[in-house]
Design a protein around this motif. Structure first.
Motif, PDB file in Angstrom:
ATOM      1  N   ALA A  98       0.866  -1.138  -0.009  1.00 30.22           N
ATOM      2  CA  ALA A  98       0.039   0.124  -0.094  1.00 30.22           C
ATOM      3  C   ALA A  98       0.814   1.365   0.003  1.00 30.22           C
ATOM      4  O   ALA A  98       0.359   2.254  -0.679  1.00 30.22           O
ATOM      5  N   SER A  99       1.794   1.325   0.602  1.00 29.11           N
ATOM      6  CA  SER A  99       2.669   2.090   0.897  1.00 29.11           C
ATOM      7  C   SER A  99       3.503   2.428  -0.505  1.00 29.11           C
ATOM      8  O   SER A  99       3.715   3.878  -0.991  1.00 29.11           O
ATOM      9  N   ALA A 100       3.848   1.476  -1.182  1.00 28.00           N
ATOM     10  CA  ALA A 100       4.486   1.685  -2.534  1.00 28.00           C
ATOM     11  C   ALA A 100       3.655   2.196  -3.533  1.00 28.00           C
ATOM     12  O   ALA A 100       4.105   2.779  -4.493  1.00 28.00           O
ATOM     13  N   LEU A 101       2.229   2.097  -3.131  1.00 24.24           N
ATOM     14  CA  LEU A 101       1.306   2.484  -4.395  1.00 24.24           C
ATOM     15  C   LEU A 101       0.762   3.936  -4.052  1.00 24.24           C
ATOM     16  O   LEU A 101      -0.041   4.681  -4.715  1.00 24.24           O
ATOM     17  N   GLY A 102       1.444   4.375  -2.618  1.00 28.72           N
ATOM     18  CA  GLY A 102       1.250   5.673  -2.490  1.00 28.72           C
ATOM     19  C   GLY A 102      -0.235   5.817  -1.664  1.00 28.72           C
ATOM     20  O   GLY A 102      -0.890   6.835  -1.676  1.00 28.72           O
ATOM     21  N   LYS A 103      -0.716   4.754  -1.313  1.00 26.51           N
ATOM     22  CA  LYS A 103      -2.082   4.798  -0.658  1.00 26.51           C
ATOM     23  C   LYS A 103      -1.801   5.440   0.940  1.00 26.51           C
ATOM     24  O   LYS A 103      -0.801   5.388   1.505  1.00 26.51           O
ATOM     25  N   SER A 104      -2.960   5.992   1.222  1.00 28.43           N
ATOM     26  CA  SER A 104      -3.034   6.893   2.768  1.00 28.43           C
ATOM     27  C   SER A 104      -3.058   5.359   3.532  1.00 28.43           C
ATOM     28  O   SER A 104      -3.916   4.758   3.330  1.00 28.43           O
TER      29      SER A 104
END
Length: 148
Positions: A98-104
């Protein structure tokens, strides 16, 4: 509307607490399959039996990854819960993805995990201790209101 993916441990009712607390908010929730047996056996149930446990688990992990990747990719916010029991490597992987995809990213964890999860927590926008705090974050994001 917020699309929220609820990832992580499956042994407590934290998801139900968040969903119930968010009633009335413009939120759509999704999650992995939380029936442990179904999740473990989905690969062999769909693609055929495996004699070797490694390949049994591998098939399940791959089929589950389709659901997980879709849920995280579609989410505006990803909540990852780390519980008291078990080593939850899949939850850490979901948080990293999720972090790698830029998700909150909101992490939900007890204080005793702070040191072990310091890198995961550093990637998050919030670290909550209780499901109600996640609900209050979602409420604030949607309408700017504070608790109380």
């Amino acid at each position: 509307m917020l699309n929220v993916y609820l990832s992580g441990e499956i042994h407590t009712d934290w998801r139900e607490q968040i969903i119930a607390g968010a009633k009335g908010l413009d939120v759509v929730f999704s999650a992995p399959v939380t029936d442990h047996a179904a999740s473990d056996d989905c690969g062999v149930a769909i693609l055929g039996a495996e004699e070797n446990k490694y390949w049994h688990d591998h098939k399940g992990a791959m089929v589950n990854a389709i659901r997980t990747r879709k849920g995280i990719a579609d989410a505006d916010v990803v909540v990852v819960r780390f519980g008291d029991k078990y080593k939850q490597w899949n939850a850490a992987f979901d948080a990293g993805y999720a972090s790698a995809l830029g998700k909150s990213l909101i992490i939900l964890q007890p204080p005793e995990h702070d040191h072990a999860l310091k890198e995961v927590d550093a990637a998050a926008l919030a670290v909550a201790r209780e499901p109600g705090q996640v609900v209050e974050i979602l409420r604030y994001v949607l309408d700017g209101s504070l608790p109380g």
